[in-house]
Design a protein around this motif. Structure first.
Motif, PDB file in Angstrom:
ATOM      1  N   MET A  60       0.794  -1.185   0.124  1.00 35.94           N
ATOM      2  CA  MET A  60       0.056   0.045   0.104  1.00 35.94           C
ATOM      3  C   MET A  60       0.627   1.401   0.087  1.00 35.94           C
ATOM      4  N   ILE A  61       2.046   1.241   0.240  1.00 29.13           N
ATOM      5  CA  ILE A  61       2.999   2.311   0.244  1.00 29.13           C
ATOM      6  C   ILE A  61       4.073   1.966  -0.742  1.00 29.13           C
ATOM      7  N   SER A  62       4.249   3.075  -1.230  1.00 30.33           N
ATOM      8  CA  SER A  62       5.430   3.364  -2.160  1.00 30.33           C
ATOM      9  C   SER A  62       6.131   4.456  -2.226  1.00 30.33           C
ATOM     10  N   GLY A  63       7.294   4.670  -2.740  1.00 30.49           N
ATOM     11  CA  GLY A  63       7.871   5.978  -2.749  1.00 30.49           C
ATOM     12  C   GLY A  63       9.248   5.828  -3.785  1.00 30.49           C
ATOM     13  N   ARG A  64      10.022   7.141  -3.794  1.00 34.41           N
ATOM     14  CA  ARG A  64      11.003   7.488  -4.681  1.00 34.41           C
ATOM     15  C   ARG A  64      11.908   8.415  -4.125  1.00 34.41           C
ATOM     16  N   PHE A  65      13.370   8.175  -4.177  1.00 29.06           N
ATOM     17  CA  PHE A  65      14.071   9.215  -3.791  1.00 29.06           C
ATOM     18  C   PHE A  65      15.250   9.372  -5.133  1.00 29.06           C
ATOM     19  N   GLU A  66      15.545  10.562  -5.476  1.00 28.99           N
ATOM     20  CA  GLU A  66      16.665  10.910  -6.465  1.00 28.99           C
ATOM     21  C   GLU A  66      17.400  11.977  -6.132  1.00 28.99           C
ATOM     22  N   TYR A  67      18.647  11.820  -6.427  1.00 29.32           N
ATOM     23  CA  TYR A  67      19.672  12.833  -6.150  1.00 29.32           C
ATOM     24  C   TYR A  67      20.413  13.316  -7.369  1.00 29.32           C
ATOM     25  N   GLY A  68      20.555  14.780  -7.444  1.00 37.64           N
ATOM     26  CA  GLY A  68      21.517  15.212  -8.426  1.00 37.64           C
ATOM     27  C   GLY A  68      22.613  15.740  -8.086  1.00 37.64           C
ATOM     28  N   ALA A  69      23.514  16.557  -8.971  1.00 42.66           N
ATOM     29  CA  ALA A  69      24.555  17.229  -8.529  1.00 42.66           C
ATOM     30  C   ALA A  69      24.741  18.383  -9.043  1.00 42.66           C
ATOM     31  N   GLY A  70      24.742  19.550  -8.407  1.00 43.81           N
ATOM     32  CA  GLY A  70      24.923  20.957  -8.917  1.00 43.81           C
ATOM     33  C   GLY A  70      26.059  21.611  -8.231  1.00 43.81           C
ATOM     34  N   GLY A  71      27.139  22.109  -9.016  1.00 41.59           N
ATOM     35  CA  GLY A  71      28.429  22.618  -8.470  1.00 41.59           C
ATOM     36  C   GLY A  71      29.162  21.600  -7.615  1.00 41.59           C
ATOM     37  N   GLY A  72      28.928  20.157  -7.941  1.00 36.95           N
ATOM     38  CA  GLY A  72      29.656  19.526  -7.055  1.00 36.95           C
ATOM     39  C   GLY A  72      29.047  18.907  -5.872  1.00 36.95           C
ATOM     40  N   ASN A  73      27.733  19.598  -5.533  1.00 34.19           N
ATOM     41  CA  ASN A  73      27.327  19.124  -4.179  1.00 34.19           C
ATOM     42  C   ASN A  73      25.723  18.580  -4.741  1.00 34.19           C
ATOM     43  N   ALA A  74      25.728  17.279  -3.776  1.00 34.07           N
ATOM     44  CA  ALA A  74      24.390  16.767  -4.119  1.00 34.07           C
ATOM     45  C   ALA A  74      23.141  17.510  -3.443  1.00 34.07           C
ATOM     46  N   ASN A  75      22.129  17.254  -4.579  1.00 36.23           N
ATOM     47  CA  ASN A  75      20.908  17.977  -3.968  1.00 36.23           C
ATOM     48  C   ASN A  75      19.546  16.880  -4.149  1.00 36.23           C
ATOM     49  N   ILE A  76      18.585  17.159  -3.632  1.00 42.00           N
ATOM     50  CA  ILE A  76      17.538  16.436  -3.748  1.00 42.00           C
ATOM     51  C   ILE A  76      16.715  16.862  -4.915  1.00 42.00           C
ATOM     52  N   ARG A  77      16.474  16.162  -5.851  1.00 40.02           N
ATOM     53  CA  ARG A  77      15.477  16.206  -6.951  1.00 40.02           C
ATOM     54  C   ARG A  77      14.180  15.871  -6.633  1.00 40.02           C
ATOM     55  N   ARG A  78      14.138  14.231  -6.309  1.00 38.05           N
ATOM     56  CA  ARG A  78      12.780  13.893  -5.771  1.00 38.05           C
ATOM     57  C   ARG A  78      12.894  13.349  -4.607  1.00 38.05           C
ATOM     58  N   LEU A  79      11.865  13.481  -3.610  1.00 39.64           N
ATOM     59  CA  LEU A  79      11.693  12.451  -2.563  1.00 39.64           C
ATOM     60  C   LEU A  79      10.306  12.737  -1.995  1.00 39.64           C
ATOM     61  N   TYR A  80       9.677  11.424  -2.219  1.00 35.00           N
ATOM     62  CA  TYR A  80       8.298  11.499  -1.933  1.00 35.00           C
ATOM     63  C   TYR A  80       7.674   9.997  -1.406  1.00 35.00           C
ATOM     64  N   GLY A  81       6.694  10.040  -0.781  1.00 33.42           N
ATOM     65  CA  GLY A  81       5.847   8.579  -0.425  1.00 33.42           C
ATOM     66  C   GLY A  81       4.613   8.947  -0.933  1.00 33.42           C
ATOM     67  N   VAL A  82       4.088   7.485  -1.435  1.00 34.93           N
ATOM     68  CA  VAL A  82       2.611   7.586  -1.968  1.00 34.93           C
ATOM     69  C   VAL A  82       1.871   6.514  -1.011  1.00 34.93           C
ATOM     70  N   TRP A  83       0.777   6.592  -0.551  1.00 35.78           N
ATOM     71  CA  TRP A  83      -0.305   5.797   0.088  1.00 35.78           C
ATOM     72  C   TRP A  83      -1.358   5.623  -0.816  1.00 35.78           C
ATOM     73  N   ASN A  84      -1.266   4.428  -1.258  1.00 34.41           N
ATOM     74  CA  ASN A  84      -2.262   3.973  -2.249  1.00 34.41           C
ATOM     75  C   ASN A  84      -3.537   3.630  -1.420  1.00 34.41           C
ATOM     76  N   PHE A  85      -4.289   4.629  -1.148  1.00 32.23           N
ATOM     77  CA  PHE A  85      -5.507   4.342  -0.089  1.00 32.23           C
ATOM     78  C   PHE A  85      -6.716   3.628  -0.521  1.00 32.23           C
ATOM     79  N   MET A  86      -6.672   3.501  -2.014  1.00 32.25           N
ATOM     80  CA  MET A  86      -7.818   2.821  -2.643  1.00 32.25           C
ATOM     81  C   MET A  86      -7.310   2.404  -4.176  1.00 32.25           C
ATOM     82  N   GLU A  87      -8.048   1.432  -4.707  1.00 28.92           N
ATOM     83  CA  GLU A  87      -7.459   0.905  -6.007  1.00 28.92           C
ATOM     84  C   GLU A  87      -7.477   2.025  -7.093  1.00 28.92           C
ATOM     85  N   GLY A  88      -6.123   2.108  -7.531  1.00 30.35           N
ATOM     86  CA  GLY A  88      -5.940   3.224  -8.630  1.00 30.35           C
ATOM     87  C   GLY A  88      -5.951   4.539  -8.120  1.00 30.35           C
TER      88      GLY A  88
END
Length: 383
Positions: free
Chosen positions: A77-105
């Motif tokens: 019922m729970i899914s998610g994603r994280f994604e890091y990039g690099a700007g100027g040699g420093n890591a930065n969070i591009r995407r970071l989220y969680g999803v609760w599938n509370f009903m079908e679809g």
């Protein structure tokens, strides 16, 4: 005893991780990208640069900041994603989220991700895979949001922008009071496995407090103004065997104030075409209207070769202020090939042209803002 306690905690943590890992499916991914382009910019009526040159040629040989590494996580019922990039040699969070599938679809998303109005239609590689974003292709960027998604529908309450206003006929300072989150919604309807159409809209409201000095009386004027931004658009992704056609059109009022239009496009950033302006004489907001459109055409004759042509258009006009209107029309073109050297290995040669257009101001001669030509390659390895 202390050592036994530490060992027990370590064993417990390992057990919890093992259970979590077995319950969820983790998929790691990454993408390394290099931009190697030659550019030639002509300043035209914008004037020479600080070195007296009316044009500049330059080589871009850079690690692209949209290179990334991340993972998707999928559970019952729970899914998610994280994604890091690099700007100027420093890591930065591009995407970071969680999803609760509370009903079908249907799912509840919490975190930072692309907003609902974002449909990636263009494959343009230059300018860190620009993809005609902000110059034809509507883009909401990656923002913090609370969203509901399902059955092709997306609705999100998003972190609002803080954009200072310009002043017409006065010099002043402003501060922003945000009252509501920015709202975006979209719907995509699948006609078939290779064809879809979509519509989208957005709204933002905030209040701008300001102090200004009236140049005629030198008096300090204090007031507040409501700034309303909205946008609406539609597009399609249509595949016909080895061919595809991807059009999109969108309209904005005060789009830059909401972060939907934030490219300089060759304009001086002090011009009222960038954000709404306050007319200190009439104590009113001068709205800015923008129309964007794009078209991408593609042909993939083989599994290892794809061809694409794209064009982007942005026309921006301010409402009259003290009898003066501003208008600018920007155009962008590109032609590319996508060559697949091996699975996950791509080489993208591309040429393009940006025409910054004329700045038209009531009562003044048109000003040619110049142009930029580029040619080169993008190198990409997905892993």
């Amino acid at each position: 005893m202390k050592k036994l306690t530490i060992i027990a905690i370590a064993v417990a943590l390992a057990a919890v991780f093992a259970v979590t890992a077995s319950a969820n499916e983790w998929n790691l991914y990454g993408s390394a990208r290099m931009a190697t382009f030659w550019t030639s910019e002509d300043f035209k009526d914008r004037g020479d640069d600080v070195f007296g040159r009316d044009s500049v040629d330059d080589l871009q040989w850079d690690f692209q900041t949209n290179s990334r590494i991340g993972a998707t996580v999928k559970g019952d019922m729970i899914s998610g994603r994280f994604e890091y990039g690099a700007g100027g040699g420093n890591a930065n969070i591009r995407r970071l989220y969680g999803v609760w599938n509370f009903m079908e679809g249907w799912g509840l998303k919490v975190g930072q991700d692309y907003t609902p109005i974002t449909f990636f239609l263009s494959g343009q590689a230059f300018d860190t895979d620009n993809g005609l974003l902000f110059v034809g292709n509507a883009y909401g960027a990656r923002k913090g949001q609370v969203a509901v998604e399902g059955m092709g529908f997306k609705f999100a309450a998003i972190s609002p922008e803080r954009t200072a206003l310009q002043f017409d006929g006065a010099v002043g300072t402003t501060t922003t009071e945000r009252r509501f989150p920015k709202i975006e919604a979209s719907y995509e309807f699948k006609l078939s496995d290779t064809m879809s159409v979509h519509g989208f809209a957005g709204w933002q409201f905030y209040q701008q407090l300001w102090n200004a000095i009236d140049p005629a009386t030198l008096a300090v004027v204090q007031n507040d103004q409501d700034i309303t931004s909205y946008m609406v658009g539609a597009g399609a992704d249509l595949g016909f065997g080895p061919f595809f056609v991807k059009p999109q059109v969108s309209f904005y009022q005060n789009g830059a104030a909401a972060g939907w239009l934030n490219r300089n496009l060759g304009l001086n950033t002090a011009l009222p075409l960038q954000v709404p302006i306050i007319n200190a004489t009439t104590n009113s907001v001068v709205d800015v209207d923008s129309l964007m459109a794009m078209l991408a055409l593609g042909f993939k004759p083989t599994e290892t070769l794809g061809l694409e042509f794209g064009v982007g258009y942005v026309d921006t006009m301010s409402d009259p202020s003290n009898g003066v209107e501003y208008e600018n029309t920007y155009m962008e073109y590109y032609l590319q090939a996508v060559v697949t050297l091996a699975k996950g290995v791509f080489l993208v040669p591309e040429v393009g042209y940006r025409a910054y257009g004329d700045l038209e101001v009531t009562g003044l001669p048109d000003q040619d803002l110049g142009s930029l030509f580029y040619a080169g390659l993008k190198w990409q390895i997905n892993f």
